[in-house]
Design an enzyme around this catalytic site. Structure first.
Site, PDB file in Angstrom:
ATOM      1  N   ASN A   7       0.465  -1.049  -0.153  1.00 51.02           N
ATOM      2  CA  ASN A   7       0.252  -0.424  -0.225  1.00 51.02           C
ATOM      3  C   ASN A   7       1.090   1.117  -0.140  1.00 51.02           C
ATOM      4  OD1 ASN A   7      -2.235   1.338   0.389  1.00 51.02           O
ATOM      5  ND2 ASN A   7      -2.795   1.353   2.165  1.00 51.02           N
ATOM      6  N   ARG A  91      -2.042  -1.853  -3.827  1.00 51.86           N
ATOM      7  CA  ARG A  91      -3.966  -1.265  -3.284  1.00 51.86           C
ATOM      8  C   ARG A  91      -3.800  -0.887  -4.083  1.00 51.86           C
ATOM      9  NH1 ARG A  91      -5.220   2.609   1.542  1.00 51.86           N
ATOM     10  NH2 ARG A  91      -7.273   2.672   0.933  1.00 51.86           N
ATOM     11  N   HIS A 180     -12.800   2.433   0.127  1.00 53.76           N
ATOM     12  CA  HIS A 180     -12.822   1.647   1.224  1.00 53.76           C
ATOM     13  C   HIS A 180     -13.548   0.527   0.371  1.00 53.76           C
ATOM     14  CE1 HIS A 180     -12.568   5.420   4.305  1.00 53.76           C
ATOM     15  NE2 HIS A 180     -11.635   4.213   3.984  1.00 53.76           N
ATOM     16  N   ARG A 241     -11.354  15.056   8.173  1.00 55.90           N
ATOM     17  CA  ARG A 241     -11.949  15.333   6.661  1.00 55.90           C
ATOM     18  C   ARG A 241     -14.046  16.412   7.259  1.00 55.90           C
ATOM     19  NH1 ARG A 241     -10.718  10.748   3.211  1.00 55.90           N
ATOM     20  NH2 ARG A 241      -8.631  10.744   3.349  1.00 55.90           N
ATOM     21  N   GLU A 384      -8.047  -5.280   4.294  1.00 52.91           N
ATOM     22  CA  GLU A 384      -7.925  -5.253   3.679  1.00 52.91           C
ATOM     23  C   GLU A 384      -7.057  -5.555   2.762  1.00 52.91           C
ATOM     24  OE1 GLU A 384      -8.161  -1.420   5.350  1.00 52.91           O
ATOM     25  OE2 GLU A 384      -9.260  -0.617   2.635  1.00 52.91           O
TER      26      GLU A 384
END
Ligand code: AMP
Length: 397
Positions: A7, A91, A180, A241, A384
Site C-alpha cells: 500500500n 492497493r 474503501h 475530513r 484489507e
C-alpha cells in the site's frame, strides 16, 4: 503461495507478507519518510521482535529493496530468497470507471491507472511508483492491482450522479465513485458468512468508521450506494475530513480567510472532522477520554459524528427498502462502543436491539444485537490486506 501486499503512499509504503494457504501474516511493516530526511523502516516478523531501522530511502525503489532485504534476512527474515515471493498485490486508490474488479498488472493496466491520476492526484501517482519499484526489483513476479473504487462500480446512475450539468459527467467523469471498496466487500461477505447466509439474499449496511470513514449499502452482494464521492472528502464526518457540507462554504470561507479555494480544501481535508470540531484530537480514544472527563465539545463532536452515521443508515434503509444487517468495522467501528451506542439510539425503529453488555466488545467478530432483533447489528473486523492477498491469488493462480 506467499503474497507481498503493498500500500504505497507519496512518502510511505505499508506492506504485509502473507502465506495465502494459511492466511498467516508472516511479516509486516512500514517505510516512512521516503524521499525525506530521516527515513526509516519498521519490520515486524510474526515470531520475532519489531525492528525499526533508520536508513536512507531516496525513492520507493530503495524502500521496496529494503523490504525485500528484511524479508530475506538470514537471521530475522521469513523466507530464504526473492524466489519465495510468489506474487505482489497492490492497493490502488482510484480506478475510475475503468476498473470494476481487480486485474493482473500489465502495460495497458498501468496506462489506464495513469489515466485516473487526475481523479486522485495525491494517491494514484504514488501507487504507480510502488508498482514500478516492485517491477524493477521483481520483474518476473506477477502483480495484481486491487482498487478502492472497484466494488462500488455496481452503483446505479441514480446513486452516482450529482445534480450538476450532465456534461460534467460526460466530459470530466465527475460522479460518485466511493472508496474503501475492498473493506466494504470483505466485511459484507464476512458478515454473511458468519451468519451462515448467502450475501446474495441480504441487505447489508457496512459502517467503515476509521480515520477515514464511509458507509455503504450492499444489496444482494452488490454495492448500491456509498457515502464517499468523487474524492474521499464527501460523506461522514471523519478524523480530519469534514464530510458533507454546503458547497458554498468553500468560497464563503475563502473570502473570509482570504485564501484560495484550494487552501480551503486543505482545511476541509486536514483540519476539519472530529479534530476541528472537538479541538481535542482526531483520535477517538482521546475524544472518548475527554468526553468522560466532561469536555462539552468532545460530547457534541461524538454526538454529531454519531448522528450523521445514523442519518446515513436511515437513508440506506430507504435505498434498499429495508436492511438485514448493520456491520461496524475499522478502528472506530470495531472499538469505540460509545459511538455504536449513540448511533443505536436512533435505530430503535428498525427493530435492532443492541445488548449494552455485548456492545462493550471490541476488535472481534461478534453479534451485538439480541436474539429477537429483526436487524442483526454486528462488529466485523476489516482486513484489507487479506482481501488484497485473496484477490491476488484468485487472479494469479
Ligand atoms: P483506522 O483508520 O481504521 O486505523 O482507525 C483509526 C481510528 O480508530 C482512530 O481514531 C482511533 O482512535 C480509533 N481506534 C483505534 N483503536 C482503537 C481502540 N482500541 N479504541 C478506540 N478507538 C480506537
Amino acid at each position: 503461495m506467499n503474497v507481498l501486499v503493498i500500500n504505497c503512499g507519496s512518502s510511505s509504503l505499508k506492506y504485509q507478507f502473507i502465506n495465502s494457504n494459511t492466511e498467516e501474516v508472516l511479516a509486516k511493516g512500514l517505510c516512512e519518510r521516503i524521499g525525506i530526511e530521516g527515513s526509516q523502516i519498521t519490520y515486524q516478523p510474526a515470531d520475532g521482535d519489531k525492528e525499526v531501522t533508520v536508513a536512507p530511502m531516496p525513492d520507493h525503489t530503495k524502500a521496496v529493496s529494503l523490504v525485500i532485504e528484511k524479508l530475506t534476512n538470514p537471521v530475522t527474515g521469513v523466507v530464504k530468497s526473492l524466489d519465495d515471493i510468489d506474487a505482489v498485490g497492490h492497493r490502488i486508490v482510484h480506478g475510475g470507471e475503468k476498473f470494476a474488479t481487480s486485474v493482473i498488472i500489465d502495460d495497458e493496466v498501468m496506462k489506464a491507472i495513469e489515466e485516473c491520476n487526475d481523479l486522485a492526484p495525491l494517491h494514484n501517482p504514488a501507487n504507480l511508483i510502488g508498482i514500478n519499484s516492485c517491477k524493477a526489483l521483481m520483474p518476473k513476479v506477477p502483480m495484481v492491482a486491487v482498487f478502492d473504487t472497484a466494488f462500488h462500480q455496481t452503483m446505479p446512475p441514480k446513486a452516482y450522479l450529482y445534480g450538476i450539468p450532465y456534461s460534467y459527467y460526460e466530459d470530466f467523469k465527475v460522479r460518485r465513485y466511493g472508496f474503501h471498496g475492498t473493506s466494504h466487500d470483505f466485511v459484507s461477505a464476512e458478515a454473511a458468512r458468519v451468519l451462515g447466509k448467502d450475501r446474495k439474499d441480504l441487505k447489508i449496511i457496512v459502517c467503515h468508521l476509521g480515520n477515514g470513514a464511509s458507509i455503504s449499502a450492499v444489496k444482494n452482494g452488490k454495492s448500491v450506494d456509498t457515502s464517499m464521492g468523487l474524492t474521499p472528502l464527501e460523506g461522514l464526518i471523519m478524523g480530519t475530513r469534514s464530510g458533507d457540507l454546503d458547497p458554498a462554504i468553500v468560497t464563503f470561507l475563502a473570502n473570509k480567510l482570504e485564501v484560495s479555494a484550494e487552501e480551503v480544501l486543505t482545511i476541509l481535508n486536514k483540519k476539519s472532522g472530529v479534530y476541528g470540531l472537538s479541538r481535542v484530537s482526531s483520535d477517538f480514544r482521546d475524544l472518548e477520554k475527554a468526553y468522560r472527563e466532561g469536555n462539552e465539545l468532545a460530547k457534541i463532536t461524538l454526538e454529531t459524528f454519531s448522528y450523521h452515521v445514523a442519518k446515513y443508515i436511515g437513508s440506506y434503509v430507504a435505498a434498499m427498502n429495508g436492511v438485514d444487517v448493520i456491520a461496524y468495522t475499522a478502528g472506530v467501528g470495531e472499538n469505540t462502543s460509545i459511538v455504536r451506542a449513540m448511533v443505536g439510539e436512533y435505530l430503535g425503529y428498525l427493530g435492532t436491539n443492541v445488548d449494552p453488555e455485548r456492545n462493550k466488545m471490541r476488535g472481534e467478530t461478534v453479534i451485538l444485537s439480541d436474539e429477537g432483533s429483526k436487524v442483526v447489528t454486528m462488529i466485523v473486523p476489516t482486513n484489507e490486506e487479506l482481501a488484497i492477498c485473496r484477490e491476488t491469488v484468485r487472479l494469479v493462480k
